[in-house]
Write a protein that holds these residues in place. Sequence first.
Motif, short mmCIF file in Angstrom:
data_model
loop_
_atom_site.label_atom_id
_atom_site.label_comp_id
_atom_site.label_asym_id
_atom_site.label_seq_id
_atom_site.Cartn_x
_atom_site.Cartn_y
_atom_site.Cartn_z
N ASP A 1 -1.72 -10.03 -82.50
CA ASP A 1 -0.58 -9.79 -81.61
C ASP A 1 0.07 -8.44 -81.89
O ASP A 1 0.62 -7.80 -80.98
CB ASP A 1 0.46 -10.92 -81.72
N VAL A 2 -0.02 -7.97 -83.13
CA VAL A 2 0.51 -6.65 -83.47
C VAL A 2 -0.44 -5.57 -82.92
O VAL A 2 -0.01 -4.60 -82.31
CB VAL A 2 0.68 -6.49 -85.00
N LYS A 3 -1.73 -5.78 -83.15
CA LYS A 3 -2.73 -4.81 -82.70
C LYS A 3 -2.66 -4.64 -81.18
O LYS A 3 -2.77 -3.52 -80.66
CB LYS A 3 -4.12 -5.30 -83.11
N ASP A 4 -2.48 -5.74 -80.46
CA ASP A 4 -2.46 -5.69 -79.00
C ASP A 4 -1.23 -4.96 -78.46
O ASP A 4 -1.22 -4.54 -77.30
CB ASP A 4 -2.49 -7.11 -78.43
N ASN A 5 -0.20 -4.83 -79.29
CA ASN A 5 1.05 -4.23 -78.81
C ASN A 5 1.39 -2.90 -79.49
O ASN A 5 2.54 -2.46 -79.44
CB ASN A 5 2.21 -5.22 -79.02
N ILE A 6 0.39 -2.30 -80.08
CA ILE A 6 0.63 -1.04 -80.79
C ILE A 6 1.21 0.02 -79.86
O ILE A 6 2.15 0.74 -80.21
CB ILE A 6 -0.68 -0.52 -81.45
N LYS A 7 0.67 0.11 -78.63
CA LYS A 7 1.18 1.13 -77.70
C LYS A 7 2.65 0.87 -77.38
O LYS A 7 3.45 1.80 -77.30
CB LYS A 7 0.36 1.13 -76.41
N MET A 8 3.01 -0.41 -77.22
CA MET A 8 4.40 -0.74 -76.90
C MET A 8 5.33 -0.32 -78.04
O MET A 8 6.39 0.27 -77.82
CB MET A 8 4.54 -2.24 -76.66
N TYR A 9 4.91 -0.61 -79.30
CA TYR A 9 5.73 -0.24 -80.46
C TYR A 9 5.85 1.28 -80.55
O TYR A 9 6.92 1.82 -80.86
CB TYR A 9 5.12 -0.79 -81.75
N HIS A 10 4.74 1.96 -80.25
CA HIS A 10 4.75 3.41 -80.31
C HIS A 10 5.70 3.98 -79.27
O HIS A 10 6.50 4.88 -79.56
CB HIS A 10 3.32 3.94 -80.08
N ASP A 11 5.63 3.46 -78.05
CA ASP A 11 6.49 3.93 -76.98
C ASP A 11 7.96 3.65 -77.30
O ASP A 11 8.85 4.47 -77.02
CB ASP A 11 6.13 3.26 -75.66
N GLN A 12 8.20 2.50 -77.93
CA GLN A 12 9.57 2.13 -78.28
C GLN A 12 10.16 3.11 -79.28
O GLN A 12 11.30 3.56 -79.12
CB GLN A 12 9.57 0.71 -78.88
N LEU A 13 9.39 3.47 -80.29
CA LEU A 13 9.87 4.42 -81.30
C LEU A 13 10.00 5.83 -80.72
O LEU A 13 10.94 6.56 -81.02
CB LEU A 13 8.92 4.44 -82.50
N SER A 14 9.05 6.20 -79.85
CA SER A 14 9.05 7.55 -79.28
C SER A 14 10.24 7.75 -78.34
O SER A 14 10.73 8.88 -78.17
CB SER A 14 7.75 7.80 -78.50
#
Length: 292
Positions: free
Chosen positions: A276-289
């Motif tokens: 579930d973390v791997k599948d949402n890496i882009k979301m976490y990245h976008d959130q931090l960016s």
Amino acid sequence: MKSLKSEDFKVTKTIKLNEIPTILNVETSEKKKEKHLQKIREKLSKVQDKMYAHNTYGVLICLQGMDTAGKDSLIREVFKEFNARGVVVHSFKTPSSNELKHDYLWRHYNALPEKGKFSVFNRTHYENVLITRVHPDYIMSENIPNIEKTVDITEEFWENRFESINAFEKHVASNGVIIMKFFLHLSKEEQRQRLLRRLETEKHNWKFSPGDLEERKLWDKYQECYEDIMNKTSKEHAPWFIVPADNKETARYIVAKTMLDELSKYDFHYPELEDDVKDNIKMYHDQLSSEK
């Protein structure tokens, strides 16, 4: 530097120390030896990082050798690139009053590495079948049942200690501790030269003790005990490696290269992320960016 492998130094059969050289001609300069060691150190640091993340194995490095064999400087140079949080050095000296209230392996068991970490024993549990064998009167301070005087210390007593040490190492190895034991094989003449340097160089005077000369008189007895130790306790799960130690730079390289060779036999790897973390890496990245 010519290719050296851990198997070149591993004790796999009965050995005689006086037939094993204390110096190895590697046909290269001291400067090149340091460059070779640096490359090995960098590789070891990467192995350490993976092993720490893998969190399944610990590594126990045992160093033994006569006085002046170079254990302290070897530790400093070989482990220079390691992350400090992943390696702990234990220098075992005369047992304290508290340690003497326990069996002789107790303090060593307590110093074993956590999973993911290295423990370095500078002098080891083998002192209990080495210095105590050369000086059996030291055993009396352990208050062992039925040992009231040194004449009570029989060969059977020492054989039982060897069995206990072998069992101790087999137990910890079966629970994920990778054991490598190094004997820094020094010549008597090289020790003499190093002791002289301690006396002649003011900044090294503090390292000298008159007791060093008394122990030197017992050289042959120590060699006999070391030979017996390695012949009785070099096992596949806890091997001894005899390292020619008359040249410190070469000895450091051999130990480092042996460690790398032996650890390369294991599949250390970084843990996989949860799905579930791997599948949402882009979301976490976008959130931090997107943070300002």
